[in-house]
Design a protein around this motif. Structure first.
Motif, PDB file in Angstrom:
ATOM      1  N   LYS A 159       0.756  -8.528  11.959  1.00 55.63           N
ATOM      2  CA  LYS A 159       1.393  -8.811  10.672  1.00 55.63           C
ATOM      3  C   LYS A 159       2.454  -7.752  10.358  1.00 55.63           C
ATOM      4  CE  LYS A 159      -1.475 -12.218   9.579  1.00 55.63           C
ATOM      5  NZ  LYS A 159      -2.439 -12.154  10.687  1.00 55.63           N
ATOM      6  N   PRO A 160       3.362  -8.051   9.427  1.00 53.65           N
ATOM      7  CA  PRO A 160       4.399  -7.079   9.062  1.00 53.65           C
ATOM      8  C   PRO A 160       3.809  -5.790   8.482  1.00 53.65           C
ATOM      9  CG  PRO A 160       4.962  -9.272   8.250  1.00 53.65           C
ATOM     10  CD  PRO A 160       3.536  -9.339   8.720  1.00 53.65           C
ATOM     11  N   PHE A 161       4.460  -4.672   8.784  1.00 55.44           N
ATOM     12  CA  PHE A 161       4.126  -3.388   8.169  1.00 55.44           C
ATOM     13  C   PHE A 161       5.411  -2.578   8.048  1.00 55.44           C
ATOM     14  CE2 PHE A 161       3.826  -2.643  12.719  1.00 55.44           C
ATOM     15  CZ  PHE A 161       4.366  -1.366  12.894  1.00 55.44           C
ATOM     16  N   ALA A 162       5.344  -1.499   7.312  1.00 56.04           N
ATOM     17  CA  ALA A 162       6.537  -0.696   7.044  1.00 56.04           C
ATOM     18  C   ALA A 162       6.273   0.773   7.345  1.00 56.04           C
ATOM     19  CB  ALA A 162       6.959  -0.858   5.584  1.00 56.04           C
ATOM     20  N   VAL A 163       7.363   1.551   7.303  1.00 55.12           N
ATOM     21  CA  VAL A 163       7.281   3.010   7.380  1.00 55.12           C
ATOM     22  C   VAL A 163       7.931   3.579   6.131  1.00 55.12           C
ATOM     23  CG1 VAL A 163       8.072   5.093   8.574  1.00 55.12           C
ATOM     24  CG2 VAL A 163       7.263   3.123   9.898  1.00 55.12           C
ATOM     25  N   ASN A 164       7.244   4.522   5.481  1.00 54.87           N
ATOM     26  CA  ASN A 164       7.840   5.223   4.348  1.00 54.87           C
ATOM     27  C   ASN A 164       8.497   6.508   4.842  1.00 54.87           C
ATOM     28  OD1 ASN A 164       7.170   7.621   2.130  1.00 54.87           O
ATOM     29  ND2 ASN A 164       8.025   5.766   1.244  1.00 54.87           N
ATOM     30  N   LEU A 165       9.726   6.749   4.407  1.00 58.98           N
ATOM     31  CA  LEU A 165      10.468   7.956   4.773  1.00 58.98           C
ATOM     32  C   LEU A 165      10.633   8.855   3.557  1.00 58.98           C
ATOM     33  CD1 LEU A 165      13.301   6.360   6.946  1.00 58.98           C
ATOM     34  CD2 LEU A 165      11.328   7.670   7.790  1.00 58.98           C
ATOM     35  N   MET A 166      10.125  10.085   3.638  1.00 57.82           N
ATOM     36  CA  MET A 166      10.390  11.093   2.610  1.00 57.82           C
ATOM     37  C   MET A 166      11.708  11.761   2.969  1.00 57.82           C
ATOM     38  SD  MET A 166       6.729  12.874   1.767  1.00 57.82           S
ATOM     39  CE  MET A 166       7.532  13.913   0.553  1.00 57.82           C
ATOM     40  N   LEU A 167      12.763  11.396   2.272  1.00 58.30           N
ATOM     41  CA  LEU A 167      14.111  11.738   2.702  1.00 58.30           C
ATOM     42  C   LEU A 167      14.460  13.214   2.555  1.00 58.30           C
ATOM     43  CD1 LEU A 167      15.852   8.535   1.324  1.00 58.30           C
ATOM     44  CD2 LEU A 167      15.272   9.047   3.693  1.00 58.30           C
ATOM     45  N   MET A 168      13.576  14.014   1.958  1.00 59.70           N
ATOM     46  CA  MET A 168      13.808  15.456   1.897  1.00 59.70           C
ATOM     47  C   MET A 168      13.532  16.137   3.237  1.00 59.70           C
ATOM     48  SD  MET A 168      10.380  16.960   0.022  1.00 59.70           S
ATOM     49  CE  MET A 168      10.647  16.102  -1.516  1.00 59.70           C
TER      50      MET A 168
ATOM     51  N   GLN B  80       0.874  -1.171   0.000  1.00 57.99           N
ATOM     52  CA  GLN B  80       0.000   0.000   0.000  1.00 57.99           C
ATOM     53  C   GLN B  80       0.916   1.227   0.000  1.00 57.99           C
ATOM     54  OE1 GLN B  80      -0.806   0.961   3.934  1.00 57.99           O
ATOM     55  NE2 GLN B  80      -0.297   2.924   2.982  1.00 57.99           N
ATOM     56  N   GLY B  81       0.719   2.130  -0.952  1.00 58.44           N
ATOM     57  CA  GLY B  81       1.587   3.289  -1.065  1.00 58.44           C
ATOM     58  C   GLY B  81       1.635   4.120   0.219  1.00 58.44           C
ATOM     59  N   GLY B  82       2.798   4.686   0.503  1.00 56.05           N
ATOM     60  CA  GLY B  82       2.992   5.481   1.720  1.00 56.05           C
ATOM     61  C   GLY B  82       2.497   6.911   1.540  1.00 56.05           C
ATOM     62  N   MET B  83       1.205   7.081   1.308  1.00 57.37           N
ATOM     63  CA  MET B  83       0.624   8.377   0.982  1.00 57.37           C
ATOM     64  C   MET B  83       0.586   9.304   2.194  1.00 57.37           C
ATOM     65  SD  MET B  83      -2.510   6.754  -1.269  1.00 57.37           S
ATOM     66  CE  MET B  83      -2.775   5.429  -0.066  1.00 57.37           C
ATOM     67  N   ALA B  84       1.206  10.483   2.056  1.00 57.06           N
ATOM     68  CA  ALA B  84       1.264  11.446   3.154  1.00 57.06           C
ATOM     69  C   ALA B  84      -0.138  11.843   3.586  1.00 57.06           C
ATOM     70  CB  ALA B  84       2.055  12.681   2.726  1.00 57.06           C
ATOM     71  N   GLN B  85      -0.343  11.949   4.893  1.00 55.42           N
ATOM     72  CA  GLN B  85      -1.601  12.352   5.519  1.00 55.42           C
ATOM     73  C   GLN B  85      -2.693  11.280   5.430  1.00 55.42           C
ATOM     74  OE1 GLN B  85      -1.477  15.106   7.173  1.00 55.42           O
ATOM     75  NE2 GLN B  85       0.221  16.179   6.219  1.00 55.42           N
ATOM     76  N   ILE B  86      -2.493  10.273   4.598  1.00 52.50           N
ATOM     77  CA  ILE B  86      -3.533   9.271   4.347  1.00 52.50           C
ATOM     78  C   ILE B  86      -3.135   7.898   4.863  1.00 52.50           C
ATOM     79  CG2 ILE B  86      -4.801   8.054   2.520  1.00 52.50           C
ATOM     80  CD1 ILE B  86      -4.516  10.634   0.839  1.00 52.50           C
ATOM     81  N   ALA B  87      -1.888   7.505   4.647  1.00 52.87           N
ATOM     82  CA  ALA B  87      -1.421   6.166   5.020  1.00 52.87           C
ATOM     83  C   ALA B  87      -1.082   6.134   6.506  1.00 52.87           C
ATOM     84  CB  ALA B  87      -0.214   5.766   4.178  1.00 52.87           C
TER      85      ALA B  87
ATOM     86  N   ILE C 176       3.104   2.988   6.694  1.00 55.10           N
ATOM     87  CA  ILE C 176       2.820   4.286   7.305  1.00 55.10           C
ATOM     88  C   ILE C 176       3.520   5.372   6.499  1.00 55.10           C
ATOM     89  CG2 ILE C 176       3.145   5.753   9.337  1.00 55.10           C
ATOM     90  CD1 ILE C 176       3.153   3.171  11.035  1.00 55.10           C
ATOM     91  N   GLY C 177       2.777   6.372   6.053  1.00 52.07           N
ATOM     92  CA  GLY C 177       3.376   7.508   5.355  1.00 52.07           C
ATOM     93  C   GLY C 177       3.792   8.563   6.365  1.00 52.07           C
ATOM     94  N   SER C 178       5.084   8.711   6.599  1.00 54.50           N
ATOM     95  CA  SER C 178       5.555   9.596   7.674  1.00 54.50           C
ATOM     96  C   SER C 178       5.799  11.024   7.212  1.00 54.50           C
ATOM     97  CB  SER C 178       6.841   9.030   8.290  1.00 54.50           C
ATOM     98  OG  SER C 178       7.924   9.110   7.375  1.00 54.50           O
TER      99      SER C 178
END
Length: 319
Positions: free
Chosen positions: A62-71, A15-22, A39-41
């Motif tokens: 279950k497994p889940f991830a965190v998306n990091l916007m590196l900017m 599932q895409g790490g969509m900001a404010q939504i994920a 999780i969209g961080s």
């Protein structure tokens, strides 16, 4: 090792790490349904990320991830939270994870960057990442220039690590196509916007459902940060100013807070409704579980039909 084995998930769908939504309601539902919730961080403080991680943990084992916007400027703090909370999968975008790879790998964290080109995919493989999401320009939100159809097979041929296809995928046919082009899995964003568990305003969901194949456009190319959204009055004004060579400050002032307005207030006229070109195929709201299982049933059916397809004097293997 397949991507499902690597991550411990049932279905090869991110599932895409969509900001404010994920965030936790959607992320937990995706992981519980057998996919990889992310999780969209983007825009998060360290405390907010910790809170979301704990909410997801409370909703799924279950497994889940965190998306990091590196900017973002607080990436070191967010990574510290990820390590402390025991999250074992990270996806990245908007920059290179190079400065953080040693720390992440020392803590056994799987790193999967989202890339828009073959050149960057090769760099990421050399850096030691575990897999790659190759995202075409059809996707919603921040995009590159190359279409998924062109990008995915080139990336799959250029690297030896698992590749996930993204951009323009909303049904089982899209999944089957991604696998045919060399992917081991898919990442989906727009289709998840029209789910019961997606925590957006109903107006936002309806805007996605009402959209067709020509409803989106890309803004921000002149700023070096192209973003795909559904057309509305704010987008039209942004494009007008951009065409007139308006300053970065003027453009940013117009779009400031626009995503939040759309997501939380349901302002789909002056807010930013980020969605991909495939939104024309999104025509009803379903649960996350129904969406995922239906997509993979369709994918299996599609692949079965292709097994009997005749290609001129040749036939597909399995015919």
């Amino acid at each position: 090792m397949s991507i499902t084995q690597l991550l411990g998930i049932k279905y090869p769908i991110f599932q895409g790490g969509m900001a404010q939504i994920a965030v936790s309601p959607l992320v937990g539902a995706v992981s519980n349904a057998g996919g990889l919730g992310i999780i969209g961080s983007g825009g998060f403080t360290a405390d907010r990320l910790r809170d979301e991680i704990r909410k997801v943990k409370a909703s799924t084992d279950k497994p889940f991830a965190v998306n990091l916007m590196l900017m973002m400027n607080n990436i070191p703090e967010l990574i510290e939270v990820i390590i402390e909370e025991g999250v074992k999968i990270v996806t990245t975008g908007a920059g290179t994870p190079a400065p953080y790879m040693t720390t992440l790998k020392e803590h056994g964290i799987i790193v999967i960057p989202v890339v828009p080109s073959v050149k960057i995919a090769k760099k990421m493989e050399a850096l030691g990442v575990d897999a790659i999401v190759a995202e075409g320009t059809e996707a919603g939100g921040h995009v590159g220039e190359t279409t998924t159809m062109a990008l995915l097979p080139q990336v799959a041929s250029a690297v030896s690590i698992p590749v996930i296809g993204a951009g323009g995928i909303a049904d089982g046919r899209g999944i089957a196509a991604a696998f045919a082009l060399g992917a081991q899995g898919v990442q989906v964003g727009t289709r998840f916007l029209a789910t019961v568990e997606c925590p957006t305003h109903e107006n936002f969901k309806q805007a996605v459902i009402n959209a067709d194949d020509t409803s989106t456009t890309v803004t921000g190319r002149s700023l070096g940060g192209p973003v795909r959204s559904i057309k509305n009055s704010m987008i039209a004004e942004f494009l007008r100013l951009e065409n007139e060579k308006a300053s970065r400050e003027e453009l940013e002032k117009l779009s400031l807070g626009s995503l939040r307005r759309a997501v939380f207030e349901g302002d789909t006229d002056t807010g930013s409704v980020m969605a991909g070109q495939i939104c024309g195929m999104v025509n009803k709201i379903t649960t996350v579980e129904e969406m995922i299982t239906t997509m993979f049933e369709e994918a299996q059916e599609t692949l079965g039909k292709l097994g009997h397809l005749q290609l001129g004097p040749l036939s597909v293997v399995g015919a």
